[in-house]
Design an enzyme around this catalytic site. Structure first.
Site, short mmCIF file in Angstrom:
data_model
loop_
_atom_site.label_atom_id
_atom_site.label_comp_id
_atom_site.label_asym_id
_atom_site.label_seq_id
_atom_site.Cartn_x
_atom_site.Cartn_y
_atom_site.Cartn_z
N CYS A 137 0.87 -1.18 0.00
CA CYS A 137 0.00 0.00 0.00
C CYS A 137 0.90 1.23 0.00
O CYS A 137 1.47 1.58 1.04
CB CYS A 137 -0.90 -0.02 1.23
SG CYS A 137 -2.22 1.19 1.21
N CYS A 146 -7.35 5.96 -8.25
CA CYS A 146 -6.76 6.46 -7.01
C CYS A 146 -6.67 7.98 -7.04
O CYS A 146 -6.28 8.56 -8.06
CB CYS A 146 -5.37 5.86 -6.81
SG CYS A 146 -4.58 6.36 -5.26
#
Length: 426
Positions: free
Chosen positions: A161, A355
């Protein structure tokens, strides 16, 4: 005839929406129970803002029991001790046993701080993976502002991540500038990625150039192909390796505020269950989000096993982004409906990535279709509008959780917020 019992294990971004969508898809044909560790949903994407005081934890919290009850979903916050898929039961932390007909695993990960000596919020570094951690990071940030020292921020080897690491670095830079302290706080970004902007996805569009440019503009130094060997109080020991994995140089980085995204592994309740998880504890699923061994078990989100995009000198995991998770939710709800109506599972997730990486005064957005290359769409952009879009995303998603809504969000984000009319997500 008794109703089918569907248990959703976990109530984060994926599990909460899964409960709503499964309830909507199956109606009165099934009863749905959510098992979570704690009674609250936290909007984790806002944690970098919590870490610098831009959000209070209470502002991004949703108390789930009344919301679940309103939507006809049973809920327990005691958490799971062990899953026994061969017996269709879950042992809860209070000693009770919960049986199920179908299990949907959405636990998220266990944070593997213990894999690096001196690492994590119980040792010498901070975290933004949980809102409680981010609150602790904010207290340390205020101490840093009173006594400026260097910052080390980024990700540890095996992390999967990376967006929040970049966000944290840029948000720190923005807030320190607002306080007229940036000139007194050197910053170094440490990452196992082979290059800045890899993101565990081998880059998306021009993320390499965009993020390197941001780093240079903000005077943030970086170390790629980095492996953290240990952390002491105020000092991080890092090995930088060559492309062939051989040692290039070592670094000892002093810091007054240090936060690296940790490696993930499966949660304890799933660990070691043969046929259910891989050696790291991530759930094995087929194209329909269904476990190959235990056919009444589905899984979604960060807890599932996905191979890396390719070999890298230092281990780099693959992120499971919000759109990807949302598409898994929709696929599972559709497949459970298929099974209830006597059909074989037919729904597959569209593993696309969208994103919004907020930098406090701007940001970078990207769309990858599919998430793993090669791609049909490989797009990135930047600007102040990304920061505004992230604020809108926070408000929208929290409202969605509080109302018990299951309407998909991320496709709308791509088509309307980003204005990419040409994209199709089918």
């Amino acid at each position: 005839m008794s109703q089918t019992h569907v248990v959703v294990l976990g109530a984060g971004l994926g599990g909460t929406i899964a409960a709503y969508e499964i309830r909507g898809a199956l109606g009165n044909k099934a009863r749905v129970t959510v098992v979570n560790k704690g009674d609250d949903y936290w909007f984790v994407p806002s944690n970098p803002w919590v870490a610098v005081g831009w959000r209070q934890p209470e502002a991004i919290r949703v108390n789930l029991p009344p919301v679940m009850e309103k939507n006809g979903i049973a809920f327990t916050g005691v958490g799971a001790k062990k899953v026994h898929p061969g017996e269709n039961r879950i042992e809860l932390n209070d000693g009770t046993i919960l049986t199920y007909d179908y299990l949907v695993i959405a636990t998220g990960p266990q944070l593997a701080f213990d894999e690096i000596e001196g690492f994590g919020p119980d040792a010498h570094t901070l975290s933004i993976c949980e809102t409680a951690h981010a609150k602790q990071a904010h207290a340390r940030f205020e101490e840093l502002c009173a006594n400026p020292r260097p910052i080390v921020v980024g990700a540890a080897q095996g992390a999967s991540c990376y967006g929040p690491a970049y966000e944290m670095a840029m948000v720190l830079d923005t807030e320190l500038k607002r306080r007229k302290l940036r000139d007194r706080v050197p910053m170094t970004f440490v990452t196992p990625e082979p290059y800045i902007g890899h993101l565990g996805l081998d880059g998306v569009g021009d993320t390499k150039s965009l993020l390197e440019s941001e780093m240079r503009d903000r005077h943030i130094k970086w170390i790629t192909n980095a492996r953290v060997t240990s952390v002491d109080e105020g000092s991080m020991h890092v090995e930088e390796v060559n492309d062939d994995g051989s040692l290039k140089r070592t670094h000892m980085l002093d810091f007054g505020w240090g936060m690296l995204m940790p490696p993930f592994r499966g949660v304890e309740a799933l660990m070691g269950v043969e046929g259910l998880v891989n050696p790291r504890g991530f759930v094995l699923v087929d194209a329909h989000q269904r476990n190959p061994t235990y056919r009444n078990v589905f899984a979604l989100g960060v807890c599932i096993a996905i191979p890396p995009t390719g070999p890298t000198p230092v281990p780099v995991g693959v992120p499971k982004t919000g759109f990807m998770i949302e598409s898994m939710v929709t696929a599972i709800a559709g497949n459970l409906k298929d099974l209830h109506e006597g059909r074989e599972t037919s729904h597959q997730a569209t593993w696309n990535a969208i994103c919004l990486a907020d930098f406090g005064d701007g940001g970078v957005a990207f769309v990858a279709q599919p998430q793993i290359p090669p791609r049909n769409t490989n797009w990135s952009s930047h600007g102040k509008w990304v920061h505004l879009a992230k604020i809108g995303f926070e408000k929208y998603f929290l409202r969605k959780v509080r109302r018990g809504e299951s309407e998909p969000f991320y496709e709308k984000l791509a088509l309307h917020v980003l204005g990419i009319k040409k994209l199709r997500f089918d």
